[in-house]
Enzyme design. Sequence first.
Site: not given
Lengths: 403, 403
Positions: A164-165
Site C-alpha cells: 500500500d505504501c
Amino acid sequence: MMGILAGLRVVEVSAFVAAPSAGLALAQMGAEVIRIDDIRGGLDYRRWPVTEDNTSLFWQGLNKNKRSVAIDIRKPEGRELARSIICASGEDAGILLTNFPPRGWLDYESLREAREDLIQLTVMGNRHGGSAVDYTVNPAIGVPMFTGPEEHKGLVNSVIPAWDCITGQMAVSGLLAAERHRRRTGEGQHIKLALEDVAMATMGTLGFIAEAELGVDRERSGNYLYGAFGRDFISADGFQFMVVGLTPKQWRGLCSATGLGVEMEHLAQLRRLDFSREGDRYEARREIAALIESWAATRNIGEIEAAFAAENVCWNRYQSVKEMVLNDPACSEENPLFVRREQAGIGEMLMPGSPLEFTGLDRESSAGAPGLGEHTDQILAELLNMSPGEIGRLHDQKLVGSG
Amino acid sequence: MMGILAGLRVVEVSAFVAAPSAGLALAQMGAEVIRIDDIRGGLDYRRWPVTEDNTSLFWQGLNKNKRSVAIDIRKPEGRELARSIICASGEDAGILLTNFPPRGWLDYESLREAREDLIQLTVMGNRHGGSAVDYTVNPAIGVPMFTGPEEHKGLVNSVIPAWDCITGQMAVSGLLAAERHRRRTGEGQHIKLALEDVAMATMGTLGFIAEAELGVDRERSGNYLYGAFGRDFISADGFQFMVVGLTPKQWRGLCSATGLGVEMEHLAQLRRLDFSREGDRYEARREIAALIESWAATRNIGEIEAAFAAENVCWNRYQSVKEMVLNDPACSEENPLFVRREQAGIGEMLMPGSPLEFTGLDRESSAGAPGLGEHTDQILAELLNMSPGEIGRLHDQKLVGSG
C-alpha cells in the site's frame, strides 16, 4: 509557508492506505488536497488504531494537511455535487486521486465531459478492478513463506502494509508525471495502478522473480541479511541489536570493531572461502554469527556502541515503537521531520511532515487532520461560487455536512 | 514508443535499492536515465540473488531501461568526467539522483557552479548523513517486535526492503516536484531524503506513533489482520489462504459464503459485541477464526473458491514465488505489466515494466538492463560532443570502460 507544489489542487475520493497516503504526500509538498468523504464517514473512518472514544488514529494520520468535504454520496444529487468539485475550474486543478471504482459517478469518460483535461488516477486491487487489500496481495507473492524464524514452518504475514505504501508513493509520481504531460500537451489522463501489479513489479525489480525462474525457491533465512552478512545479536546486559557487513567497508569495520579479524580469516581458510566476496560471507553466516555472538555476549551495550562507533559500523539497536517515541531523538521535535501539535479530539501529538527536504523552500509542517466535513462550506463557496443561502439549502436537504 | 516522461534526462550515481529503484521508475515512465558506475562495478554489482556465474539478478532487476556509463571514479579526472555528464546541457536535463554523500565531487554547491539550475536528490541513511540500510532502520521503528507468530518471543526482520522501496518512489515524487518548480521559477534544488525519516514518517502516518504516545505498545497478533477480522486458514486438501472481513461488505460476504451468519450472531450476543463494528470483530477474532477454521477444514479449496467467488469475498491463496512464476497468470505475459525478453548474460526472463498505466501512451516495456559501461562511448559523444579520438584516449588511460 509555501510548499514546492503550491498552487496544485487535487481532489481525493478514497479510503484506507494507498490513495490517502498519496494525497498526504501531495499535501505535505504544498498541494491543496481536498478529500471528499461520505457524510457518514468513509470505510476507513473508524480504522484501528483508535482512541478510547473510537476516534481513528489511522484516519488522522493519513489525512493531515487536507481539507475535508462531507457529502451524501449515496444520493444522486450528492454525487453530482462531488463531480462538480472534482471538475471545478483552475489551471492547476482537475486532478482526481481515487481508489473507488471508475464507474458510475467516477467514470472517467463521463467526468471528461465536464472537464476535458481531467487527470484521474485510480488505485485498484488487481488489474481487472477486482478487490484486493495489502493483506490479500502479500500471500500471492511468496513473501510470507520465507519471513520469520528459520525453525518456524508456517506463514508470517507482514504487519506493515508495505505494498500500500509503495503504491501510494507511485500514485504521486503518476499524477506528477501526468500533470507535466498535461502542461506540455493539454491532454488529461486516466492512470490505473493496481496494488497487485505494484507488488509483482517490486518482486521482479528485486530479482525474486528471476531467481525463481532459475529454479530457486528462496528459503527462510531468519534474521540473516540475505546474500552477505548481517544478523541480530544480544549484549551481555540484554540489549538486542542488528549489525550488517554488506559492503566491503562495513565488513572490514565489523572485523576491526570486534577484533575478530584473525578469527574470520581462519574461518574463511577453513571453509575455503574469501570473505571479501559478499556471497562467501553469506555461505559462512552461521559460523561468522557464532563468533560475533560470543563477542557480544561478554560486553555491555555501551562498550559495543563505542567499538562500533570507532569503526563506523553499520548497526542499530532494536526498540519498540513506545521506546522509539520515548527515547529516540529521531522521533521527536529535535528532528525537523516532526512537529508537536494539537489534534482536535485527541490532544497534543507528534506529527511527521514530508520526509522530502527541499532547499530554499519551507518544509510544509503538519497542520493536523481536519474534522469530517470541516471545510465543506468553505469549498462550496470557493470552488463552486455558492452563496450562503445555497449552501444552507444543501445542509437542510442533508446533502452535505460540516463536522 | 514514447513514455509520459519522454525528454527528461536523469543521471543516477547510486547503489543498492532506494536510488536505483527511483531511476528505474523514471526510466520506465520514459525518462532517459543514465547510470554512472565505477569502472570496476559499484557496491551493488554482485548483490544477491546471483546466477551460478555470479551475475547479479538484483542489479539486472534494478537497472533495466537505463543506459550505463563506466568511469574510474577513484581518479580525479574520472570524477570530473562524471561531473560533466551530470551537468551537461539540455533544458530537461541537469537532474542528479544519488545515494552517494553530497561531498567532494558530488557537492551540490560545487556542481551548481557548472550548472546553476541543477536538481540533485540525495538519498541518505539518516538525516545527519550517517550510514543506514533497510536492515538497520527496521530495528529502530519497532516492527520486528510485533511481526510473526503470537507464541514467538523473538524479533522478526523483514525480508523485503520495504523502506527502501517506499523511499525510492518518494525520490521520484521529489524529483518531479522539483522539476515542476524549476520550470516555473528556473530554480534548482538540493533535495534530501533520509531512509530513517521515511520509516518514521510512515509509522506516524499509519497511526503507530500516536498509538504509542497514548501508551499502547502494539502486541504481536500473528497473522490476524489488525483492528478488524482477517487471518490465514487451511483447506481440507491442504491449501493455505488468507481471508479478510475489513469492510462491512467484506464481512457480510464472508458470513454468507461460509453460511456462518447465525453462528456469528450467537457469538456476538454471547460476547456482547456488535460485529458490524470492525473493532468488535477484532476483539472476538479467535472465536471467529475457530468457526471459519472448522468450516475450511472440511472443504476442499475448489469448494471454498466457489463459495467465496459467489459472495465476492476478499481473499487469496498463499503461494511461493516459484509457484507464482509457474502458475499465476498475473505473473506472466498475460499481464501487460510483463514482457519476456532476453537479458544478456542470463537468458530469457520475465521483466516487469511500470505498474502505472497511462491512457493514450504506450506502456514503456522493459528493455532489460545494460551491460556495465555499455553506453559509455555513446554518451560521451552525445552529451559531451567527444570525438572517437578523444574517447579512445580515455579508454587508453583506463579512465572509462565499455562493458
